[in-house]
Motif scaffolding. Structure first.
Motif, PDB file in Angstrom:
ATOM      1  N   ALA A 199      60.977  48.538 -44.245  1.00  0.00           N
ATOM      2  CA  ALA A 199      62.337  49.134 -43.920  1.00  0.00           C
ATOM      3  C   ALA A 199      63.539  48.656 -45.043  1.00  0.00           C
ATOM      4  CB  ALA A 199      62.808  48.348 -42.630  1.00  0.00           C
ATOM      5  N   SER A 200      63.010  47.471 -45.657  1.00  0.00           N
ATOM      6  CA  SER A 200      64.034  47.203 -46.773  1.00  0.00           C
ATOM      7  C   SER A 200      63.103  46.360 -47.791  1.00  0.00           C
ATOM      8  CB  SER A 200      65.032  46.234 -46.006  1.00  0.00           C
ATOM      9  OG  SER A 200      64.476  45.029 -45.534  1.00  0.00           O
ATOM     10  N   GLU A 201      63.898  46.021 -48.684  1.00  0.00           N
ATOM     11  CA  GLU A 201      63.319  44.972 -49.605  1.00  0.00           C
ATOM     12  C   GLU A 201      63.310  43.625 -49.096  1.00  0.00           C
ATOM     13  OE1 GLU A 201      63.609  43.842 -54.562  1.00  0.00           O
ATOM     14  OE2 GLU A 201      65.186  45.135 -53.596  1.00  0.00           O
ATOM     15  N   ALA A 202      63.990  43.122 -48.302  1.00  0.00           N
ATOM     16  CA  ALA A 202      63.824  41.720 -47.784  1.00  0.00           C
ATOM     17  C   ALA A 202      62.536  41.763 -46.923  1.00  0.00           C
ATOM     18  CB  ALA A 202      65.119  41.638 -46.810  1.00  0.00           C
ATOM     19  N   ALA A 203      62.231  42.905 -46.213  1.00  0.00           N
ATOM     20  CA  ALA A 203      61.142  42.857 -45.175  1.00  0.00           C
ATOM     21  C   ALA A 203      59.806  42.795 -46.290  1.00  0.00           C
ATOM     22  CB  ALA A 203      60.995  44.207 -44.507  1.00  0.00           C
ATOM     23  N   LEU A 204      59.953  43.569 -47.312  1.00  0.00           N
ATOM     24  CA  LEU A 204      58.956  43.511 -48.264  1.00  0.00           C
ATOM     25  C   LEU A 204      58.538  42.138 -48.871  1.00  0.00           C
ATOM     26  CD1 LEU A 204      56.521  44.808 -49.949  1.00  0.00           C
ATOM     27  CD2 LEU A 204      58.234  45.467 -51.596  1.00  0.00           C
ATOM     28  N   ASN A 205      59.469  41.624 -49.187  1.00  0.00           N
ATOM     29  CA  ASN A 205      59.475  40.249 -49.840  1.00  0.00           C
ATOM     30  C   ASN A 205      59.248  39.064 -48.939  1.00  0.00           C
ATOM     31  OD1 ASN A 205      60.739  40.893 -52.423  1.00  0.00           O
ATOM     32  ND2 ASN A 205      62.668  40.449 -51.798  1.00  0.00           N
ATOM     33  N   ALA A 206      59.546  39.306 -47.561  1.00  0.00           N
ATOM     34  CA  ALA A 206      58.888  38.425 -46.514  1.00  0.00           C
ATOM     35  C   ALA A 206      57.439  38.667 -46.377  1.00  0.00           C
ATOM     36  CB  ALA A 206      59.589  38.546 -45.150  1.00  0.00           C
ATOM     37  N   HIS A 207      56.873  39.759 -46.544  1.00  0.00           N
ATOM     38  CA  HIS A 207      55.402  40.197 -46.564  1.00  0.00           C
ATOM     39  C   HIS A 207      54.815  39.375 -47.658  1.00  0.00           C
ATOM     40  CE1 HIS A 207      51.826  42.403 -46.604  1.00  0.00           C
ATOM     41  NE2 HIS A 207      52.000  42.833 -47.838  1.00  0.00           N
ATOM     42  N   LEU A 208      55.393  39.605 -48.762  1.00  0.00           N
ATOM     43  CA  LEU A 208      54.642  39.121 -50.123  1.00  0.00           C
ATOM     44  C   LEU A 208      54.433  37.573 -50.017  1.00  0.00           C
ATOM     45  CD1 LEU A 208      56.306  41.400 -52.575  1.00  0.00           C
ATOM     46  CD2 LEU A 208      54.036  41.618 -51.759  1.00  0.00           C
ATOM     47  N   ILE A 209      55.226  36.868 -49.036  1.00  0.00           N
ATOM     48  CA  ILE A 209      55.069  35.342 -49.257  1.00  0.00           C
ATOM     49  C   ILE A 209      54.501  34.939 -47.674  1.00  0.00           C
ATOM     50  CG2 ILE A 209      57.163  34.930 -50.904  1.00  0.00           C
ATOM     51  CD1 ILE A 209      58.683  34.134 -48.365  1.00  0.00           C
ATOM     52  N   SER A 210      54.157  35.835 -47.114  1.00  0.00           N
ATOM     53  CA  SER A 210      53.237  35.593 -45.739  1.00  0.00           C
ATOM     54  C   SER A 210      52.199  34.726 -45.983  1.00  0.00           C
ATOM     55  CB  SER A 210      53.124  37.012 -44.994  1.00  0.00           C
ATOM     56  OG  SER A 210      52.132  37.558 -45.538  1.00  0.00           O
ATOM     57  N   PRO A 240      43.860  41.684 -61.751  1.00  0.00           N
ATOM     58  CA  PRO A 240      45.076  41.337 -60.621  1.00  0.00           C
ATOM     59  C   PRO A 240      45.498  42.738 -60.086  1.00  0.00           C
ATOM     60  CG  PRO A 240      45.435  40.137 -62.992  1.00  0.00           C
ATOM     61  CD  PRO A 240      44.296  41.253 -63.256  1.00  0.00           C
ATOM     62  N   PRO A 241      45.765  42.653 -58.744  1.00  0.00           N
ATOM     63  CA  PRO A 241      46.538  44.049 -58.213  1.00  0.00           C
ATOM     64  C   PRO A 241      47.790  44.413 -59.266  1.00  0.00           C
ATOM     65  CG  PRO A 241      45.953  42.314 -56.737  1.00  0.00           C
ATOM     66  CD  PRO A 241      45.786  41.607 -58.142  1.00  0.00           C
ATOM     67  N   GLU A 242      47.795  45.715 -59.077  1.00  0.00           N
ATOM     68  CA  GLU A 242      49.178  46.225 -59.736  1.00  0.00           C
ATOM     69  C   GLU A 242      49.693  46.994 -58.518  1.00  0.00           C
ATOM     70  OE1 GLU A 242      48.269  49.301 -62.620  1.00  0.00           O
ATOM     71  OE2 GLU A 242      46.597  47.847 -63.555  1.00  0.00           O
ATOM     72  N   ILE A 243      50.906  46.371 -58.386  1.00  0.00           N
ATOM     73  CA  ILE A 243      51.944  46.669 -57.284  1.00  0.00           C
ATOM     74  C   ILE A 243      53.261  47.458 -57.761  1.00  0.00           C
ATOM     75  CG2 ILE A 243      53.081  45.724 -55.438  1.00  0.00           C
ATOM     76  CD1 ILE A 243      51.302  43.329 -55.349  1.00  0.00           C
ATOM     77  N   TYR A 244      53.540  48.666 -57.138  1.00  0.00           N
ATOM     78  CA  TYR A 244      54.553  49.540 -57.507  1.00  0.00           C
ATOM     79  C   TYR A 244      55.322  49.888 -56.399  1.00  0.00           C
ATOM     80  CZ  TYR A 244      51.186  50.350 -61.484  1.00  0.00           C
ATOM     81  OH  TYR A 244      50.329  50.188 -62.413  1.00  0.00           O
ATOM     82  N   GLN A 245      56.817  49.543 -56.672  1.00  0.00           N
ATOM     83  CA  GLN A 245      57.794  49.622 -55.563  1.00  0.00           C
ATOM     84  C   GLN A 245      58.403  51.126 -55.925  1.00  0.00           C
ATOM     85  OE1 GLN A 245      60.246  46.363 -54.641  1.00  0.00           O
ATOM     86  NE2 GLN A 245      58.619  45.088 -55.287  1.00  0.00           N
TER      87      GLN A 245
END
Length: 99
Positions: free
Chosen positions: A61-72, A89-94
């Protein structure tokens, strides 16, 4: 659809012979991630032509939600658990929706 929605493609490659072990770790991410606030979609795909290749197709829904996921905790645990199974290493594209 909100203009702040973020689509993510996370490309993950297993070391040869480690596909099943990596798949097991990746599958464990699905349930807790889908319960996160702001997770709109979270799917794991595997290439039938090259089974070492996996991709998460995600919508947030937002970059904030994604960032929270990445540090979960569950993402951190998966990174640690999968370290010996990865070819690279994983390659992650937004991506953001333009039209």
């Amino acid at each position: 659809m909100s203009s702040s929605m973020i689509r993510v493609l996370a490309h993950i490659v297993a070391s040869p012979g480690k596909e099943a072990a990596l798949q097991a770790v990746l599958l464990e991410l699905i349930q807790p991630t889908r319960q996160e606030s702001g997770c709109l979609a979270y799917e794991l795909w595997q290439s039938p032509a090259n089974p070492t290749q996996f991709v998460f197709v995600e919508a947030w829904a937002s970059e904030a939600a994604l960032n929270a996921h990445l540090i979960s905790a569950h993402v951190e645990q998966a990174f640690l658990a999968s370290a010996d199974f990865l070819a690279s290493p994983p390659e992650i594209y937004q991506y953001q929706l333009l039209a």
